[in-house]
Design an enzyme around this catalytic site. Structure first.
Site, mmCIF file in Angstrom:
data_model
loop_
_atom_site.group_PDB
_atom_site.id
_atom_site.type_symbol
_atom_site.label_atom_id
_atom_site.label_comp_id
_atom_site.label_asym_id
_atom_site.label_seq_id
_atom_site.Cartn_x
_atom_site.Cartn_y
_atom_site.Cartn_z
ATOM 1 N N GLY A 81 0.817 -1.215 0.000
ATOM 2 C CA GLY A 81 0.000 0.000 0.000
ATOM 3 C C GLY A 81 0.848 1.261 0.000
ATOM 4 N N ASP A 91 4.628 -4.330 -7.467
ATOM 5 C CA ASP A 91 3.953 -3.130 -6.957
ATOM 6 C C ASP A 91 4.484 -1.869 -7.612
ATOM 7 O OD1 ASP A 91 6.117 -4.212 -5.109
ATOM 8 O OD2 ASP A 91 6.102 -2.116 -4.493
ATOM 9 N N ASN A 92 5.519 -1.999 -8.457
ATOM 10 C CA ASN A 92 6.031 -0.865 -9.228
ATOM 11 C C ASN A 92 5.761 -1.023 -10.718
ATOM 12 O OD1 ASN A 92 7.064 0.312 -6.908
ATOM 13 N ND2 ASN A 92 9.065 -0.652 -7.135
#
Length: 498
Positions: free
Chosen positions: A94, A256-257
């Site tokens: 998150g 997550d990137n």
């Protein structure tokens, strides 16, 4: 949130669609006010592109883009996502130091996120302080704007603000906040967050949202989720080919990137090649070389496999058939990447048509560059001069440890060029449109950060931003910024901004 923080804020016409998605997709998070914000840089051109009044907004920029003043209509939130970090799955990450203020519709009808990075804690910060240091903010501002000017999809930098407060890392550093703009901040990890919880309905809701926002041509498809996966695969294949064309190393290609929009996102330990080396790694945290320059296509495909896993329940009610569909689409990544990469490399060496031997010709040049220690960017830029007049050969060959090693390749290249119609001048002109004179040189970025941090001197930062806005043009006044580092200036490692 107190109303006083919303008073007198410059108008931004927010329309916050992500905030209207189910509550577990995100968490409300107000920016934490800072002591003495002042504006480093405001991107008025981007503000106007977003449909904002740049002159009015700039007056309040330090307060708004530090998080001290919240524009009316903003709905600040942190986005929930998971992710594979260096191959290890983490079910909850998150936005630990990023806060999405909201969305605007720009002048050509595109929905764009406006996000503060380094604006304080969110429910996803865990043990972090939610802050950013000045160095990573300047790096992302420089590199993201440079990538945009190079023609590679990337998040954009709207503003950079110093907070007037320290942040504590290995040393005490000045704090700063970056405001970035993105097509969206939805990642492969966003899908993984929902799938890891068995939330198939949530995955479907998110997939429908992504189709509506990024791939609206897929609406009404008989197989929308397979088509979505194929579209994201295509976008990533093209994006990573673009990275390799300009010598860019992302440095931390965790899921997550990896943005499903096909934009480059999160410029932590990123860097550009100086001397060409396909195994080159700059990131201090990439100890195994997972995200080395030439490894990026394979990692891109691996990330797409992780996205496919989250979509399996939507691809077909029969699990084995869903896996077959996913595998067929993932297998298409390699050929798509190779086509984009080779097409781009042909343009870099001045070819307009396709012949069977072109891949060998490109690979032979890269091999000579590697063994000869030649600078990646300057080699291709000087090849433009050699395409125009043969007297340019000397400056090009001078980049190699053994200048004579390139002579055979130049003969083969000229023979290949003669089988195409463009004249030398026409070919050189076209090549200069795809081979930049300026890239964000690692040593120059570090020098700019050091000058700003130690002396409050932002002149090199400003010069880099100006020069890199026109990377394909020769700009004599910025000529030193185009040069590779001296041995004592070489940057060996880059660092994540957390």
């Amino acid at each position: 949130m107190t109303l006083s923080r919303r008073e007198n804020a410059a108008p931004i016409p927010f329309d916050n669609s992500y905030a209207r998605l189910p509550g577990h997709f995100h968490a409300r998070a107000d920016p934490t006010p800072v002591a003495e914000p002042w504006l480093i840089k405001f991107n008025r051109g981007l503000a106007e592109e977003l449909g904002l009044d740049g002159a009015v907004l700039e007056k309040d920029a330090a307060a708004i883009f530090s998080g001290n003043r919240i524009p009316e209509g903003a709905e600040p939130l942190g986005m929930a996502y998971a992710g594979h970090q260096f191959g290890q799955f983490v079910p909850l990450l998150g936005d630990g130091r990023a806060i999405l203020l909201g969305e605007v519709i720009d002048r050509v009808g595109r929905r764009r996120d406006i996000q503060l990075k380094g604006a304080g804690k969110t429910p996803y910060s865990r043990r972090g302080d939610g802050r950013a240091a000045l160095g990573p903010v300047l790096r992302e501002y420089i590199v993201s704007e440079a990538m945009h000017a190079l023609g590679i999809p990337a998040t954009r930098a709207l503003a950079a603000v110093v907070t007037g407060e320290p942040v504590y890392r290995e040393e005490v550093l000045p704090g700063a906040v970056l405001t970035r703009v993105a097509a969206s901040h939805i990642r492969v990890g966003t899908f993984q967050f929902l799938a890891a919880r068995g939330d198939t309905d949530g995955v479907r809701t998110l997939a429908d949202y992504v189709i509506d926002r990024h791939y609206p041509h897929l609406k009404g498809s008989s197989r929308p989720y397979a088509d979505l996966l194929e579209a994201v695969i295509g976008a990533q294949a093209q994006l990573i080919a673009g990275w390799l064309h300009v010598g860019f190393i992302h440095g931390v290609m965790n899921t997550d990137n990896c943005a499903v929009s096909g934009e480059t996102i999160d410029f932590g330990p990123c860097a550009f090649l100086d001397a060409y080396d396909p195994t080159k790694v700059f990131s201090s945290i990439d100890r195994g070389g997972r995200y080395a320059y030439a490894s990026q296509p394979a990692i891109g495909q691996w990330n797409m496999a992780r996205l496919a896993e989250t979509l399996l329940p939507l691809l077909d009610p029969e699990p084995s058939e869903a896996v077959n569909i996913a595998n067929d689409l993932i297998a298409g990544f390699g050929p798509r990447f190779q086509a984009h990469w080779l097409d781009g490399m042909r343009r870099k060496i001045g070819l307009e048509t396709s012949e069977d031997g072109d891949l060998d010709l490109v690979q032979a040049l890269l091999s000579a560059m590697h063994s000869g220690g030649a600078d990646y960017t300057l080699t291709f830029r000087r090849l433009c001069d050699a395409a125009e007049v043969e007297t340019g050969d000397a400056a090009l060959s001078g980049l190699f440890a053994d200048p004579a090693a390139l002579h055979g390749w130049l003969s083969n290249w000229r023979a290949r060029c003669e089988r195409e119609p463009p004249t030398g001048n026409q070919r050189a002109k076209a090549m200069r449109c795809v081979n930049p004179a300026f890239i964000p040189r690692n040593h120059r970025i570090e020098q700019a950060i050091l000058a700003a941090r130690m002396d409050g001197d932002f002149s090199l930062f400003e010069a880099l931003v100006e020069a890199l806005a026109n990377p394909y043009q020769d700009q004599p006044k910025f000529a030193p910024l185009a040069q590779p580092p001296q041995p004592e200036e070489e940057v060996l490692q880059t660092f994540c901004g957390t």
